[in-house]
Design an enzyme around this catalytic site. Structure first.
Site: not given
Ligand code: NDP
Ligand code: 2IT
Length: 459
Positions: A104, A128, A140, A179-180
């Site tokens: 997952k 996690k 992943k 998603g991510d």
């Molecule tokens: P999104 O794509 O929705 O948003 C990412 C944000 O981070 C955007 O504002 C983006 O800016 C910025 N960003 C991405 N890459 C870079 C970079 N290399 N340098 C600077 N800014 C950057 O992603 P999420 O919000 O889903 O994910 C954000 C973080 O959270 C990641 O590390 C992800 O792995 C983690 N995460 C996500 C989960 C989820 O449920 N979605 C769960 C747990 C962790 P721009 O638009 O300019 O690229």
């Molecule tokens: O980093 C993370 O935990 C995620 N991007 C969410 C993973 C998930 O299966 O909901």
């Protein structure tokens, strides 16, 4: 007494030697995968006290096995752009461990994606997911596809081609992506449509983060950001602190960032800054979240456009500068290694009291050391951002039972899960002699369940 102490010291030295040797092997066998090395190093060093107390984990090579994924799948993703030109990207899925449930973990679409990034994320996901208390293993995936500047139809064609290959490797009982970065409900929808067409059945639980109308869970969109704030609030409360009245800086302006800001604001915080990969906004009186949501979730625009509507806010090019802003609580919610030792030192000098990692591995190892040395409360990613995958597991449960819970029901469950993760991580830190060190506590609490399942299931 003295003899027992000597025995313990010998066990610790043995565990240290084992870990050091294994780390050398990991670097040798996975050359140039620096992010993967970093994630493994952080986990392995935290596990030394557990290995010293439980030599069985060494005898049965639990770490040697955990660090080698069950499989890493890479594949070609051909698609045609709007001009009829054929493009080719690389797709990945790493299936790390299914010791406690189906693989997952999310899918990331970003040009920086490579095997190292996917493996660091997949490796962390094992621990996690175990911490959430739900029956989910670690995986992943993603692609080096860059969604920026692509049309809606290009994104749809890419997602369909990506799923055409990925579909051979996933399923509601084998591997469940979500998603991510760069992958939200829209992309999940296109991938779900293609999967359904390919297998000829409505297998709702094969992907999570789906739209609410066709099998998604209420509260999944908000879960990672809300969960991170619930976790940090718990950590703050133990020290008689809280979000209420605090000044908060949140990096990023994507899914995790937006809902972390929303919950922090609901709890009475003043969120003064957020960012994207181009730069950051500082709004002294507090960010207007409606504007950010419209710019990012609806209009697909940049943070710099915020100041057109809020001239009292300041926009600065370059995203790392956000950590120069003084704050009580910093929530890095953008990407890996966004806080290095220089940013960490600045945050400490400016009086930061707590860090909550919404992103995966946003702080370098040096930055974490600086925070811990200065007694900054530190909520590590594996614990703090586990709310997203937790609600994904709740989505799977609803899909199996063919029912849907209300937002209040999901949110109540999320709050309980985040409290449990805090309690388990804290308990492990106390049991292993580092009270309050949640980095070590979370790694240990996540590890033990997976390791015991591996022992029970044989080699
Ligand atoms: P999104 O794509 O929705 O948003 C990412 C944000 O981070 C955007 O504002 C983006 O800016 C910025 N960003 C991405 N890459 C870079 C970079 N290399 N340098 C600077 N800014 C950057 O992603 P999420 O919000 O889903 O994910 C954000 C973080 O959270 C990641 O590390 C992800 O792995 C983690 N995460 C996500 C989960 C989820 O449920 N979605 C769960 C747990 C962790 P721009 O638009 O300019 O690229
Ligand atoms: O980093 C993370 O935990 C995620 N991007 C969410 C993973 C998930 O299966 O909901």
């Amino acid at each position: 007494m003295k003899l027992q102490q000597e025995v313990e010291e010998t066990h610790t030295r043995y565990a240290q030697d084992y870990v050091n040797h294994l780390l050398e092997t990991v670097v040798h066998r996975n050359p140039y995968e620096t992010e993967f090395h970093q994630a493994v190093k952080e986990v392995f060093y935290s596990l030394i006290p557990v290995l010293a107390k439980n030599p069985k984990y060494i005898e049965y090579a639990i770490l040697d096995r955990l660090v080698e994924p069950d499989r890493l799948i890479t594949f070609r993703v051909p698609w045609t752009d709007d001009n009829g030109k054929v493009r080719v990207n690389r797709g990945f899925r790493v299936q790390f461990s299914n010791a406690i449930g189906p693989y997952k973990g999310g899918l990331r679409f970003h040009p920086s994606v490579n095997a190292s990034i996917i493996k660091f994320l997949g490796f962390e996901q094992i621990f996690k997911n175990s911490l959430t208390g739900q029956p989910i293993g670690g995986g992943k995936g993603g692609s080096d596809f860059d969604p920026k500047g692509k049309s809606e139809l290009e994104i749809m064609r890419f997602c369909q081609s990506f799923m055409t290959e990925l579909s051979k490797h996933i399923g509601q009982d084998t591997d469940v992506p979500a998603g991510d970065i760069g992958v939200g409900a829209r992309e999940i929808g296109y991938m779900f449509g293609q999967y359904k067409k390919l297998i000829g059945a409505y297998e709702a639980g094969v992907l999570t983060g789906k739209g609410i109308g066709y099998g998604g869970s209420l509260g999944r969109k908000e879960a990672t950001g809300y969960g991170a704030v619930y976790f940090v609030e718990q950590m703050l409360n133990e020290k008689d602190l809280s979000f209420n009245g605090s000044t908060v800086v949140v990096s990023g302006s994507g899914n995790v960032s937006i809902y972390a800001m929303e919950k922090a604001m609901q709890l009475g915080a003043r969120v003064v800054a957020c960012s994207d990969s181009s730069g950051y906004i500082y709004h002294k009186d507090g960010i207007n979240l409606d504007t950010i949501k419209r710019l990012k979730e609806v209009e697909n625009r940049r943070c710099r456009d915020y100041v057109l509507e809020h001239p009292d806010a300041v926009y600065t090019e370059g995203c790392s500068g956000i950590w120069t802003i003084p704050c009580d609580i910093a929530l890095p919610c953008a990407t890996q290694n966004e806080i290095n030792h220089l940013s960490a030192e600045l945050l400490v000098r400016n009086g930061v009291k707590a860090i909550g990692e919404g992103a995966n591995m946003p702080s370098t190892l040096e930055a974490i050391d600086i925070f811990l040395q200065h007694n900054v409360l530190f909520a590590p990613a594996k614990a703090a951002n586990a709310g997203g995958v937790s609600v994904s597991a709740l989505e799977m449960a609803q899909n199996s039972a063919r029912l849907s819970w209300t937002m209040d029901e999901v949110d109540a469950k999320l709050q309980i899960i985040m409290k449990n993760i805090y309690r388990e991580s804290m308990k492990a830190s106390e049991e292993y002699g580092v009270p309050g060190n949640l980095v070590i506590g979370a790694n240990i609490a996540g590890f033990v369940k997976v390791a015991d399942a591996m022992l029970a299931q044989g080699v």
